[in-house]
Scaffold this motif. Structure first.
Motif, PDB file in Angstrom:
ATOM      1  N   UNK A 235       0.819  -1.210   0.000  1.00  0.00           N
ATOM      2  CA  UNK A 235       0.000   0.000   0.000  1.00  0.00           C
ATOM      3  C   UNK A 235       0.852   1.259   0.000  1.00  0.00           C
ATOM      4  N   UNK A 236       2.003   1.197   0.665  1.00  0.00           N
ATOM      5  CA  UNK A 236       2.891   2.349   0.760  1.00  0.00           C
ATOM      6  C   UNK A 236       3.931   2.376  -0.356  1.00  0.00           C
ATOM      7  N   UNK A 237       3.858   1.397  -1.257  1.00  0.00           N
ATOM      8  CA  UNK A 237       4.839   1.284  -2.345  1.00  0.00           C
ATOM      9  C   UNK A 237       6.259   1.236  -1.783  1.00  0.00           C
ATOM     10  N   UNK A 238       6.435   0.443  -0.739  1.00  0.00           N
ATOM     11  CA  UNK A 238       7.715   0.327  -0.046  1.00  0.00           C
ATOM     12  C   UNK A 238       8.388  -0.999  -0.396  1.00  0.00           C
ATOM     13  N   UNK A 239       9.701  -0.960  -0.545  1.00  0.00           N
ATOM     14  CA  UNK A 239      10.447  -2.162  -0.918  1.00  0.00           C
ATOM     15  C   UNK A 239      10.634  -3.108   0.258  1.00  0.00           C
ATOM     16  N   UNK A 240      10.579  -2.572   1.487  1.00  0.00           N
ATOM     17  CA  UNK A 240      10.795  -3.400   2.672  1.00  0.00           C
ATOM     18  C   UNK A 240      10.103  -2.744   3.865  1.00  0.00           C
ATOM     19  N   UNK A 241      10.144  -3.426   5.013  1.00  0.00           N
ATOM     20  CA  UNK A 241       9.418  -2.937   6.186  1.00  0.00           C
ATOM     21  C   UNK A 241      10.003  -1.629   6.719  1.00  0.00           C
ATOM     22  N   UNK A 242      11.341  -1.464   6.625  1.00  0.00           N
ATOM     23  CA  UNK A 242      11.960  -0.219   7.092  1.00  0.00           C
ATOM     24  C   UNK A 242      11.486   0.971   6.266  1.00  0.00           C
ATOM     25  N   UNK A 243      11.431   0.780   4.955  1.00  0.00           N
ATOM     26  CA  UNK A 243      10.946   1.849   4.085  1.00  0.00           C
ATOM     27  C   UNK A 243       9.465   2.116   4.333  1.00  0.00           C
ATOM     28  N   UNK A 244       8.698   1.063   4.618  1.00  0.00           N
ATOM     29  CA  UNK A 244       7.279   1.240   4.918  1.00  0.00           C
ATOM     30  C   UNK A 244       7.090   2.065   6.186  1.00  0.00           C
ATOM     31  N   UNK A 245       7.931   1.818   7.196  1.00  0.00           N
ATOM     32  CA  UNK A 245       7.865   2.589   8.437  1.00  0.00           C
ATOM     33  C   UNK A 245       8.172   4.057   8.160  1.00  0.00           C
ATOM     34  N   UNK A 246       9.225   4.288   7.365  1.00  0.00           N
ATOM     35  CA  UNK A 246       9.606   5.667   7.037  1.00  0.00           C
ATOM     36  C   UNK A 246       8.465   6.389   6.314  1.00  0.00           C
ATOM     37  N   UNK A 247       7.857   5.715   5.361  1.00  0.00           N
ATOM     38  CA  UNK A 247       6.768   6.341   4.609  1.00  0.00           C
ATOM     39  C   UNK A 247       5.534   6.556   5.478  1.00  0.00           C
ATOM     40  N   UNK A 248       5.277   5.640   6.398  1.00  0.00           N
ATOM     41  CA  UNK A 248       4.111   5.802   7.264  1.00  0.00           C
ATOM     42  C   UNK A 248       4.290   6.990   8.206  1.00  0.00           C
ATOM     43  N   UNK A 249       5.544   7.268   8.588  1.00  0.00           N
ATOM     44  CA  UNK A 249       5.830   8.469   9.386  1.00  0.00           C
ATOM     45  C   UNK A 249       5.630   9.708   8.523  1.00  0.00           C
ATOM     46  N   UNK A 250       6.160   9.637   7.306  1.00  0.00           N
ATOM     47  CA  UNK A 250       6.070  10.773   6.389  1.00  0.00           C
ATOM     48  C   UNK A 250       4.623  11.178   6.135  1.00  0.00           C
ATOM     49  N   UNK A 251       3.745  10.187   5.933  1.00  0.00           N
ATOM     50  CA  UNK A 251       2.358  10.474   5.598  1.00  0.00           C
ATOM     51  C   UNK A 251       1.451  10.553   6.817  1.00  0.00           C
ATOM     52  N   UNK A 252       2.045  10.501   8.023  1.00  0.00           N
ATOM     53  CA  UNK A 252       1.295  10.753   9.237  1.00  0.00           C
ATOM     54  C   UNK A 252       0.518   9.587   9.800  1.00  0.00           C
ATOM     55  N   UNK A 253       0.815   8.360   9.351  1.00  0.00           N
ATOM     56  CA  UNK A 253       0.106   7.203   9.881  1.00  0.00           C
ATOM     57  C   UNK A 253       0.600   6.822  11.271  1.00  0.00           C
ATOM     58  N   UNK A 254       1.887   6.958  11.508  1.00  0.00           N
ATOM     59  CA  UNK A 254       2.421   6.729  12.852  1.00  0.00           C
ATOM     60  C   UNK A 254       3.328   7.886  13.226  1.00  0.00           C
ATOM     61  N   UNK A 255       3.462   8.121  14.505  1.00  0.00           N
ATOM     62  CA  UNK A 255       4.273   9.230  15.013  1.00  0.00           C
ATOM     63  C   UNK A 255       5.636   8.723  15.447  1.00  0.00           C
ATOM     64  N   UNK A 256       6.677   9.499  15.148  1.00  0.00           N
ATOM     65  CA  UNK A 256       8.021   9.129  15.574  1.00  0.00           C
ATOM     66  C   UNK A 256       8.113   9.070  17.085  1.00  0.00           C
ATOM     67  N   UNK A 257       7.243   9.808  17.760  1.00  0.00           N
ATOM     68  CA  UNK A 257       7.262   9.826  19.226  1.00  0.00           C
ATOM     69  C   UNK A 257       6.840   8.487  19.834  1.00  0.00           C
ATOM     70  N   UNK A 258       6.198   7.628  19.020  1.00  0.00           N
ATOM     71  CA  UNK A 258       5.795   6.307  19.534  1.00  0.00           C
ATOM     72  C   UNK A 258       6.902   5.272  19.397  1.00  0.00           C
ATOM     73  N   UNK A 259       8.031   5.686  18.809  1.00  0.00           N
ATOM     74  CA  UNK A 259       9.157   4.762  18.617  1.00  0.00           C
ATOM     75  C   UNK A 259      10.177   5.001  19.709  1.00  0.00           C
ATOM     76  N   UNK A 260      10.472   3.975  20.469  1.00  0.00           N
ATOM     77  CA  UNK A 260      11.373   4.097  21.607  1.00  0.00           C
ATOM     78  C   UNK A 260      12.816   3.890  21.188  1.00  0.00           C
TER      79      UNK A 260
END
Length: 260
Positions: A235-260
């Motif tokens: 859905x995020x057109x990401x090559x791997x899970x790390x890229x998917x996480x980065x894109x989900x932060x970029x588009x506001x799906x998850x907040x960087x503040x929730x990552x410890x």
């Protein structure tokens, strides 16, 4: 990064007689070459500086140095907070220094240049002592081959390595999109968004949980977690899970503040 690749790099440094006690890079591009390369990559440098300043202001990154290097390993731009000025000056890391093995020994940028992939280093994995205190991450930018460049982060923060990896992936995505004039995939414009479960899977993955741990936490089967990870990447057109996480932060799906 495979241990064998790291060992091979250390062996090369040893064979070339590179002193581990180096306190700064050995080689710097002359002003003519640096000026030529800076003009060639002017748009990239400008956008790199803009995005890094925005990221550092937003997330208060007081102990991190951002680096943009070209395909020859020449440092085109460094961005860092004023509090690091003395340390950076002592190491003589500035525009024009080379991050090649020959100049700095084994380091994340030189390895990213060699293998064209994201590299994450503990401080003591760097060959030369002047980099031993710095956790480092480097990744190539998706950019035309004749303008291949690399992003790097040196940080004194040893406790949030995954956060910095995600930040670098986010920066890479922003720069690649800007420079290659990519657009947001059409499904964003159609109003489709990640489901709550996929947001949760990405958030937990960003915090380092394994598929098994996520399945236990969300009370779902491991097969279901793998399915939602795969679908989130698609859905995020990401090559791997790390890229998917980065894109989900970029588009506001998850907040960087929730990552410890």
């Amino acid at each position: 990064m495979m241990i064998s690749n790291l060992n091979n790099s250390w062996v090369r440094c040893f064979k070339m007689g590179l002193p581990k006690q180096l306190e700064h890079p050995q080689y710097y591009a002359d002003s003519f070459i640096l000026d030529k390369e800076s003009k060639k990559h002017l748009s990239l440098i400008q956008n790199f500086t803009k995005y890094v300043n925005k990221i550092t202001d937003e997330y208060y990154l007081e102990n991190s140095l951002f680096i943009l290097a070209n395909q020859q390993g020449i440092n085109l731009k460094t961005v860092y907070p004023i509090g690091l000025k003395e340390k950076v000056s002592k190491m003589r890391i500035k525009e024009g220094c080379y991050f090649t093995e020959k100049s700095c020994g084994t380091n994340a940028i030189s390895m990213a240049m060699e293998y064209k992939e994201t590299v994450v280093f503990n401080g003591d994995e760097n060959y030369c002592y002047f980099l031993h205190k710095w956790q480092s991450i480097a990744t190539p930018i998706n950019y035309p081959k004749d303008k291949q460049c690399f992003l790097g982060i040196l940080t004194l923060d040893k406790n949030h390595r995954e956060k910095y990896r995600i930040l670098l992936e986010l920066l890479q995505t922003k720069l690649s999109k800007k420079l290659n004039e990519n657009t947001i995939p059409s499904h964003y414009n159609q109003g489709k968004s990640l489901t709550n479960i996929r947001e949760s899977v990405l958030t937990l993955s960003a915090n380092g949980l394994t598929i098994k741990e996520i399945s236990q936490k969300l009370n779902l089967s491991e097969a279901a977690i793998k399915y939602h990870r795969t679908k989130a990447c698609q859905q995020l057109c990401a090559a791997n899970i790390t890229q998917a996480i980065a894109k989900s932060i970029k588009f506001g799906y998850i907040s960087l503040n929730t990552i410890k």
